[in-house]
Each structure stands twice: as C-alpha cells, then as structure tokens.
Design a protein around this motif. Structure first.
Motif, PDB file in Angstrom:
ATOM      1  N   GLU A  73       0.817  -1.214   0.000  1.00 20.27           N
ATOM      2  CA  GLU A  73       0.000   0.000   0.000  1.00 20.27           C
ATOM      3  C   GLU A  73       0.855   1.270   0.000  1.00 20.27           C
ATOM      4  O   GLU A  73       0.574   2.214  -0.737  1.00 20.27           O
ATOM      5  CB  GLU A  73      -0.915  -0.004   1.233  1.00 20.27           C
ATOM      6  N   ARG A  74       1.916   1.288   0.816  1.00 21.71           N
ATOM      7  CA  ARG A  74       2.714   2.514   0.966  1.00 21.71           C
ATOM      8  C   ARG A  74       4.150   2.393   0.506  1.00 21.71           C
ATOM      9  O   ARG A  74       4.893   3.381   0.543  1.00 21.71           O
ATOM     10  CB  ARG A  74       2.715   2.941   2.437  1.00 21.71           C
ATOM     11  N   LEU A  75       4.558   1.196   0.060  1.00 21.74           N
ATOM     12  CA  LEU A  75       5.969   0.946  -0.208  1.00 21.74           C
ATOM     13  C   LEU A  75       6.199   0.259  -1.550  1.00 21.74           C
ATOM     14  O   LEU A  75       5.339  -0.453  -2.053  1.00 21.74           O
ATOM     15  CB  LEU A  75       6.553   0.055   0.893  1.00 21.74           C
ATOM     16  N   ALA A 104      15.592   3.313   8.255  1.00 23.64           N
ATOM     17  CA  ALA A 104      16.192   4.584   8.655  1.00 23.64           C
ATOM     18  C   ALA A 104      15.390   5.165   9.813  1.00 23.64           C
ATOM     19  O   ALA A 104      14.182   4.922   9.940  1.00 23.64           O
ATOM     20  CB  ALA A 104      16.197   5.543   7.472  1.00 23.64           C
ATOM     21  N   SER A 105      16.045   5.928  10.657  1.00 24.85           N
ATOM     22  CA  SER A 105      15.400   6.495  11.854  1.00 24.85           C
ATOM     23  C   SER A 105      14.111   7.235  11.539  1.00 24.85           C
ATOM     24  O   SER A 105      13.118   7.097  12.251  1.00 24.85           O
ATOM     25  CB  SER A 105      16.360   7.450  12.576  1.00 24.85           C
ATOM     26  N   GLU A 106      14.111   8.014  10.469  1.00 24.93           N
ATOM     27  CA  GLU A 106      12.928   8.817  10.160  1.00 24.93           C
ATOM     28  C   GLU A 106      11.742   7.964   9.684  1.00 24.93           C
ATOM     29  O   GLU A 106      10.623   8.441   9.639  1.00 24.93           O
ATOM     30  CB  GLU A 106      13.246   9.901   9.122  1.00 24.93           C
ATOM     31  N   ALA A 107      11.981   6.696   9.354  1.00 22.26           N
ATOM     32  CA  ALA A 107      10.897   5.815   8.900  1.00 22.26           C
ATOM     33  C   ALA A 107      10.394   4.893  10.010  1.00 22.26           C
ATOM     34  O   ALA A 107       9.392   4.200   9.824  1.00 22.26           O
ATOM     35  CB  ALA A 107      11.380   4.984   7.717  1.00 22.26           C
ATOM     36  N   ALA A 108      11.061   4.904  11.151  1.00 24.35           N
ATOM     37  CA  ALA A 108      10.686   4.012  12.247  1.00 24.35           C
ATOM     38  C   ALA A 108       9.360   4.426  12.866  1.00 24.35           C
ATOM     39  O   ALA A 108       8.996   5.604  12.870  1.00 24.35           O
ATOM     40  CB  ALA A 108      11.787   4.012  13.313  1.00 24.35           C
ATOM     41  N   GLY A 109       8.633   3.437  13.375  1.00 23.83           N
ATOM     42  CA  GLY A 109       7.401   3.707  14.105  1.00 23.83           C
ATOM     43  C   GLY A 109       6.190   4.009  13.243  1.00 23.83           C
ATOM     44  O   GLY A 109       5.163   4.460  13.754  1.00 23.83           O
ATOM     45  N   LYS A 110       6.270   3.764  11.948  1.00 22.78           N
ATOM     46  CA  LYS A 110       5.156   4.065  11.040  1.00 22.78           C
ATOM     47  C   LYS A 110       4.496   2.805  10.483  1.00 22.78           C
ATOM     48  O   LYS A 110       3.627   2.900   9.623  1.00 22.78           O
ATOM     49  CB  LYS A 110       5.657   4.926   9.879  1.00 22.78           C
ATOM     50  N   GLY A 111       4.930   1.642  10.946  1.00 29.62           N
ATOM     51  CA  GLY A 111       4.370   0.385  10.450  1.00 29.62           C
ATOM     52  C   GLY A 111       4.989  -0.085   9.144  1.00 29.62           C
ATOM     53  O   GLY A 111       4.553  -1.094   8.582  1.00 29.62           O
ATOM     54  N   ARG A 153       6.654  -3.725   9.345  1.00 24.37           N
ATOM     55  CA  ARG A 153       5.648  -4.790   9.318  1.00 24.37           C
ATOM     56  C   ARG A 153       5.118  -4.975   7.901  1.00 24.37           C
ATOM     57  O   ARG A 153       5.022  -6.095   7.406  1.00 24.37           O
ATOM     58  CB  ARG A 153       4.511  -4.446  10.278  1.00 24.37           C
ATOM     59  N   GLU A 154       4.766  -3.878   7.254  1.00 23.18           N
ATOM     60  CA  GLU A 154       4.211  -3.926   5.902  1.00 23.18           C
ATOM     61  C   GLU A 154       5.184  -4.581   4.918  1.00 23.18           C
ATOM     62  O   GLU A 154       4.801  -5.460   4.138  1.00 23.18           O
ATOM     63  CB  GLU A 154       3.886  -2.491   5.467  1.00 23.18           C
ATOM     64  N   ALA A 155       6.444  -4.168   4.976  1.00 26.79           N
ATOM     65  CA  ALA A 155       7.453  -4.721   4.063  1.00 26.79           C
ATOM     66  C   ALA A 155       7.820  -6.151   4.431  1.00 26.79           C
ATOM     67  O   ALA A 155       8.031  -6.987   3.546  1.00 26.79           O
ATOM     68  CB  ALA A 155       8.698  -3.832   4.078  1.00 26.79           C
ATOM     69  N   ALA A 156       7.892  -6.456   5.737  1.00 29.98           N
ATOM     70  CA  ALA A 156       8.245  -7.811   6.161  1.00 29.98           C
ATOM     71  C   ALA A 156       7.190  -8.816   5.723  1.00 29.98           C
ATOM     72  O   ALA A 156       7.523  -9.929   5.303  1.00 29.98           O
ATOM     73  CB  ALA A 156       8.455  -7.865   7.668  1.00 29.98           C
ATOM     74  N   ILE A 157       5.921  -8.448   5.795  1.00 25.76           N
ATOM     75  CA  ILE A 157       4.856  -9.347   5.336  1.00 25.76           C
ATOM     76  C   ILE A 157       5.044  -9.665   3.850  1.00 25.76           C
ATOM     77  O   ILE A 157       4.990 -10.832   3.440  1.00 25.76           O
ATOM     78  CB  ILE A 157       3.464  -8.750   5.614  1.00 25.76           C
ATOM     79  N   ALA A 158       5.282  -8.643   3.038  1.00 27.28           N
ATOM     80  CA  ALA A 158       5.500  -8.853   1.602  1.00 27.28           C
ATOM     81  C   ALA A 158       6.740  -9.706   1.355  1.00 27.28           C
ATOM     82  O   ALA A 158       6.736 -10.592   0.486  1.00 27.28           O
ATOM     83  CB  ALA A 158       5.618  -7.506   0.886  1.00 27.28           C
ATOM     84  N   ALA A 159       7.802  -9.467   2.125  1.00 30.84           N
ATOM     85  CA  ALA A 159       9.054 -10.204   1.937  1.00 30.84           C
ATOM     86  C   ALA A 159       8.919 -11.664   2.382  1.00 30.84           C
ATOM     87  O   ALA A 159       9.470 -12.564   1.735  1.00 30.84           O
ATOM     88  CB  ALA A 159      10.186  -9.517   2.696  1.00 30.84           C
ATOM     89  N   ILE A 160       8.198 -11.910   3.466  1.00 29.32           N
ATOM     90  CA  ILE A 160       7.991 -13.300   3.896  1.00 29.32           C
ATOM     91  C   ILE A 160       7.102 -14.022   2.893  1.00 29.32           C
ATOM     92  O   ILE A 160       7.366 -15.190   2.547  1.00 29.32           O
ATOM     93  CB  ILE A 160       7.427 -13.365   5.330  1.00 29.32           C
ATOM     94  N   ASP A 161       6.067 -13.364   2.410  1.00 31.02           N
ATOM     95  CA  ASP A 161       5.246 -13.965   1.351  1.00 31.02           C
ATOM     96  C   ASP A 161       6.135 -14.364   0.166  1.00 31.02           C
ATOM     97  O   ASP A 161       6.012 -15.468  -0.376  1.00 31.02           O
ATOM     98  CB  ASP A 161       4.169 -12.985   0.860  1.00 31.02           C
ATOM     99  N   TYR A 162       7.033 -13.485  -0.234  1.00 31.75           N
ATOM    100  CA  TYR A 162       7.927 -13.758  -1.353  1.00 31.75           C
ATOM    101  C   TYR A 162       8.844 -14.952  -1.036  1.00 31.75           C
ATOM    102  O   TYR A 162       9.005 -15.855  -1.866  1.00 31.75           O
ATOM    103  CB  TYR A 162       8.759 -12.506  -1.669  1.00 31.75           C
ATOM    104  N   ALA A 163       9.421 -14.969   0.164  1.00 29.86           N
ATOM    105  CA  ALA A 163      10.335 -16.049   0.532  1.00 29.86           C
ATOM    106  C   ALA A 163       9.626 -17.404   0.543  1.00 29.86           C
ATOM    107  O   ALA A 163      10.177 -18.411   0.077  1.00 29.86           O
ATOM    108  CB  ALA A 163      10.956 -15.763   1.899  1.00 29.86           C
ATOM    109  N   VAL A 164       8.412 -17.429   1.059  1.00 30.76           N
ATOM    110  CA  VAL A 164       7.662 -18.687   1.171  1.00 30.76           C
ATOM    111  C   VAL A 164       7.036 -19.080  -0.175  1.00 30.76           C
ATOM    112  O   VAL A 164       7.186 -20.214  -0.634  1.00 30.76           O
ATOM    113  CB  VAL A 164       6.589 -18.557   2.282  1.00 30.76           C
ATOM    114  N   ASN A 188      16.885  -5.873  21.529  1.00 30.80           N
ATOM    115  CA  ASN A 188      16.221  -5.131  20.454  1.00 30.80           C
ATOM    116  C   ASN A 188      14.701  -5.354  20.544  1.00 30.80           C
ATOM    117  O   ASN A 188      14.112  -6.135  19.802  1.00 30.80           O
ATOM    118  CB  ASN A 188      16.762  -5.572  19.097  1.00 30.80           C
ATOM    119  N   THR A 189      14.093  -4.645  21.468  1.00 30.30           N
ATOM    120  CA  THR A 189      12.674  -4.867  21.755  1.00 30.30           C
ATOM    121  C   THR A 189      11.761  -4.541  20.567  1.00 30.30           C
ATOM    122  O   THR A 189      10.747  -5.208  20.378  1.00 30.30           O
ATOM    123  CB  THR A 189      12.226  -4.070  22.996  1.00 30.30           C
ATOM    124  N   ALA A 190      12.113  -3.563  19.762  1.00 28.52           N
ATOM    125  CA  ALA A 190      11.277  -3.229  18.602  1.00 28.52           C
ATOM    126  C   ALA A 190      11.253  -4.389  17.610  1.00 28.52           C
ATOM    127  O   ALA A 190      10.188  -4.770  17.102  1.00 28.52           O
ATOM    128  CB  ALA A 190      11.765  -1.951  17.937  1.00 28.52           C
TER     129      ALA A 190
END
Length: 181
Positions: free
Chosen positions: A9-11, A97-104, A107-118, A134-136
């Motif tokens: 959606e955003r990336l 990057a720091s300025e992109a942290a905390g905006k979701g 999560r959005e990119a990791a879901i797409a990347a895991i879908d691709y890997a699987v 690394n709690t985040a």
C-alpha cells in the motif's frame, strides 16, 4: 536475472541501485540504527555492503530489497531475504532509517518479503536473528508469528553479536497470514 519488484500500500520493494548509496551510507552511519546491526560502518564499508546486497541477487538468487516510500520516492531501509554464507538459516531481516521508524513500514514490508520467501523462493522456514535487547524487532517478530528458539551464532565478522533465532515454518506463516492483513 529479473529481480522482482514488490508493491504494498505505501511501499515499493526493489533491488538496490547506485542512486540509493547516499541514503544507504547515512543509514549505516547512524549509531541508533546500527546499534543492533553490527555497528556503524564507515562510508567505504557501506559502499561494499551495498554492492554485496545488490550482488546477492546474482549469486544467491535473492537478497534484501530496497524499501522505497511510495509517497516521496525516498529510500528508507532494507528488508527481505538474507542468508550469507554460514548464516544460521534463511532469514527475512529488516532495518529502517530512523525517520521511517514507528510508522508500520517494517511490518508492511516484512509481510510482503515473507510472502515472497515462502511463495516464490519456496522456503520451508523463515528466521529472524535478533539481539535480545532489540525490543522493537522482537515485537515485530512476535507480531509476524515467529517464536524465539534461543541463542544462535552468526558467522565472522559478526560472531561477537548476541542474537536469538526467531523462526516459523512456512506452514505456520500461511496459517497466520490471513490475520495479518
């Protein structure tokens, strides 16, 4: 090799390019960003790591994607398949990057990347190597459905880093995927 471009959606997730270098170098020079990623890298080392990441598509057939913010066209991080020689498994890793942290975005990119890997690469398991402080990243791994399998070791020159091996099978991912949106 035709490197895929994934869109959310955003990336936009695409192969790294020479034009990404200034943002890549700034990312690798940021002590907060690099705190759990092996430490700050001088510009020359950052250049070699960018070339390594881009070249892995040719050598391995996969690599982390450059994460591009659709609204601005800015490079904001790297997320995706990663498994250098000696790695403790097939990983989908992330770093923004720091300025992109905390905006979701992670999560959005990791879901797409895991879908691709699987779904495309056919991985039976996906891991995430995460420093126990690394709690985040731990929260993201948990939100994605991964479970902590305990300490593991990374290959040189990262063997000194403390990391846990978070993982889930492709079957577990597919079962949880619908709930992630």
């Amino acid at each position: 090799m035709q490197v895929p471009v994934l869109e959310t959606e955003r990336l936009i997730l695409r192969q790294h390019a020479a034009g990404d270098f200034e943002a890549w170098a700034a990312f690798h020079a940021d002590p907060e960003v690099m705190r759990f990623l092996g430490g700050v890298q001088p510009r020359g080392t950052a250049w070699r790591s960018l070339c390594s990441m881009a070249g892995a598509w040719t050598i391995r057939g996969f690599s982390m994607f450059a994460v591009i913010e659709r609204a601005t066209g800015r490079w904001i991080g790297r997320i995706g398949p990663h498994s250098p020689d000696g790695w403790p498994g097939l990983e989908v890793g992330w770093g923004l990057a720091s300025e992109a942290a905390g905006k979701g975005y992670a999560r959005e990119a990791a879901i797409a990347a895991i879908d691709y890997a699987v779904d495309v690469l056919g991985w039976d398991e996906v891991i995430h190597t995460i420093d126990p402080e690394n709690t985040a990243s731990i929260r993201l791994a948990q939100a994605l459905g991964a479970e902590n399998g305990g300490p593991t070791r990374l290959p040189a020159p990262l063997e000194h880093l403390r990391v846990d091996r978070w993982a889930q099978t492709a079957e577990q991912w597919r079962a949880r995927r619908a709930a992630l949106g």
